[in-house]
Design an enzyme around this catalytic site. Structure first.
Site, PDB file in Angstrom:
ATOM      1  N   CYS A  26       0.841  -1.203   0.000  1.00 34.58           N
ATOM      2  CA  CYS A  26       0.000   0.000   0.000  1.00 34.58           C
ATOM      3  C   CYS A  26       0.879   1.258   0.000  1.00 34.58           C
ATOM      4  O   CYS A  26       1.597   1.494  -0.958  1.00 34.58           O
ATOM      5  CB  CYS A  26      -0.980  -0.051   1.170  1.00 34.58           C
ATOM      6  SG  CYS A  26      -2.313   1.150   1.020  1.00 34.58           S
ATOM      7  N   HIS A  63      -3.811  -5.055  -0.120  1.00 34.17           N
ATOM      8  CA  HIS A  63      -3.314  -5.582   1.155  1.00 34.17           C
ATOM      9  C   HIS A  63      -3.337  -7.107   1.128  1.00 34.17           C
ATOM     10  O   HIS A  63      -4.375  -7.700   1.445  1.00 34.17           O
ATOM     11  CB  HIS A  63      -4.181  -5.070   2.310  1.00 34.17           C
ATOM     12  CG  HIS A  63      -3.974  -3.614   2.597  1.00 34.17           C
ATOM     13  ND1 HIS A  63      -3.019  -3.163   3.469  1.00 34.17           N
ATOM     14  CD2 HIS A  63      -4.576  -2.518   2.089  1.00 34.17           C
ATOM     15  CE1 HIS A  63      -3.041  -1.841   3.507  1.00 34.17           C
ATOM     16  NE2 HIS A  63      -3.979  -1.417   2.676  1.00 34.17           N
ATOM     17  N   GLU A  66      -2.199  -9.043   3.212  1.00 36.53           N
ATOM     18  CA  GLU A  66      -2.414  -9.546   4.579  1.00 36.53           C
ATOM     19  C   GLU A  66      -3.889  -9.548   4.958  1.00 36.53           C
ATOM     20  O   GLU A  66      -4.259 -10.107   5.995  1.00 36.53           O
ATOM     21  CB  GLU A  66      -1.591  -8.723   5.576  1.00 36.53           C
ATOM     22  CG  GLU A  66      -2.121  -7.321   5.894  1.00 36.53           C
ATOM     23  CD  GLU A  66      -1.777  -6.249   4.869  1.00 36.53           C
ATOM     24  OE1 GLU A  66      -1.357  -6.596   3.750  1.00 36.53           O
ATOM     25  OE2 GLU A  66      -1.964  -5.052   5.191  1.00 36.53           O
TER      26      GLU A  66
END
Lengths: 252, 197
Positions: B76, B179, B181
């Protein structure tokens, strides 16, 4: 293409899920972490955890739960229930929540929205709005789970919430919540066109068609539901496949 | 050992948790020698890209990053600061990716930030080994990088369905605007690929 989101909501009391069915292969249905992980594996796009604990120990129990969810679940999740200060929001962020949702506290203290948004970003703040229609057909905000009617008008409040820095609005019609009769799609569409932030539809879903209608006609960006998932009437995966068959963009 | 660069950029817990789920060992650090000796380096980022670049410069971490030869992944804002320039704070970045970061220009009906699940295409790197085109990943951002020769994945957004860089690569440097994650099993797969590059 940005996908429409399907978001199961889990009510948590004293660290346990209040509703939930006996999913095959799920060892502990009452554990909100296990249930959330199950929903994530089934294709949920986000999760919402609402703490409905009344006791004084609520905060620490819930924060520990949020830490466990963050450890385990690999999709974004929102937490709410009783958040009344910047400090409340900060401790949940530290615990690993991606977003927080505030409702009655935002009505009592609109400044809270901008305080949290300016410190942690608008993407972190979901303002939940509960409203119902009054005799003249216009919408008024309610607080405390719909039990208190205010004289605040829905569209003006939604716009103000956006201007204060909310990243999303979670709108529930108290006229429809729990009725399983569908959503007020015209009201959702009017909200969507008057706002520049996403609107999540909540409360009223009784069928796949209801959800499809609020995503298409109501122009909602996401649909949140609890009972149709908890009682196993339809799996999230099956719901999303049926929405995809109606040409609604969903993540499969 | 994976070094997560610590430059006080918001909450890193989700990145740490994702690495834990993959069973990877990591350390959160701003120490130059630990970063240099790590097998992999992660540059996360939440918040304002211009301020993020300023914080990296204050601690000379921009120069440390530039000289790394191990695989580096910016996520990001961590990706944006590795670009040539960002309009957020009108700041020059580290300049590894030859592109500019600009704000989305919303048309009527568009929502900014671009938030939610969107699909990635034109996948062109080992980072996406085993990932099908049109897979969905999770985004939260208001600024995005122009397409450029370093683009290794694209996403379309908005009424105009304009394309931007979903991911970038230059030599050993990688960046994702989304993202991983928070992107479910697909995101974990991408992170795992990064650990195996």
């Amino acid at each position: 293409m940005l996908a429409k989101r399907i978001i199961p909501c889990l009510d948590v009391k004293d660290g346990r899920t209040v509703k939930g069915i006996n999913f095959e292969g799920l060892t502990d249905v009452g554990d909100p972490v296990e249930l959330g992980a199950r929903y994530a594996a089934e294709g949920a796009d986000e999760l919402v955890y609402l703490d409905i604990t009344a006791s004084k120990e609520r905060r620490s129990t819930f924060t520990k739960l949020v830490e466990r969810v963050a450890d385990r679940v690999n999709i974004p999740f929102t937490v709410g229930g009783g958040i009344a200060s910047l400090e409340d929001a900060a401790s949940l962020l530290d615990a690993g929540a991606d977003k927080i949702t505030i409702n009655s506290a935002a009505v009592a203290n609109p400044q809270l929205i901008s305080d949290i948004a300016s410190k942690y970003g608008s993407q972190f703040v979901v303002v939940a709005i509960d409203a119902r229609t009054i005799a003249d057909g216009s919408w008024r905000i309610t607080t405390h789970g719909g039990s208190k009617l205010t004289d605040i008008e829905l569209f003006g409040w939604a716009k103000r919430v956006e201007q204060l820095g909310a990243g999303e609005i979670l709108f529930t019609s108290m006229d429809h919540d729990g009725t399983r009769s569908g959503y007020p799609c015209q009201t959702y569409a009017a909200l969507a066109s008057s706002l520049d932030i996403p609107v999540i539809a909540s409360g009223g879903a009784g069928s796949v068609n209801d959800i499809a209608n609020v995503l298409i006609d109501g122009r909602a960006d996401a649909a949140l539901a609890a009972s149709i998932f908890h009682y196993g009437e339809i799996s999230i995966d099956a719901l999303k496949r049926q929405l995809a068959a109606k040409n609604i963009p969903v993540r499969l | 050992m994976i070094a997560i660069i610590d430059y006080k950029t918001g909450n890193l817990r989700s990145v740490e948790n994702a690495l834990n789920r993959l069973g990877a060992e990591w350390t959160l650090t701003a120490d130059e020698s630990i970063i240099r000796n790590a097998d992999r380096v992660l540059l996360p980022g939440v918040g304002h890209a211009g301020e993020a670049i300023a914080r990296l410069r204050e601690s000379n971490l921009d120069e440390v990053i530039k000289r790394l030869r191990k695989p580096v992944l910016g996520i990001c804002v961590g990706m944006q600061v590795m670009c040539r320039h960002t309009a957020e704070g009108d700041a020059d970045g580290i300049g590894l990716f030859d592109t500019r970061v600009r704000r989305f220009q919303p048309q009527p009906g568009d929502k900014v930030p671009h938030m939610g699940w969107n699909s990635i295409n034109n996948l062109e790197s080992k980072l996406f080994k085993g990932i099908e085109p049109s897979s969905y990943v999770y985004y939260v951002h208001s600024y995005r990088a122009d397409l450029c020769p370093d683009t290794i994945a694209t996403t379309r957004y908005g009424v105009t369905q304009e394309m931007f860089s979903a991911a970038l690569k230059y030599e050993n440097f990688y960046g994702t605007q989304f993202h991983p994650e928070k992107s479910g099993d697909i995101g974990e797969h991408i992170l795992k690929n990064f650990l195996q590059i």
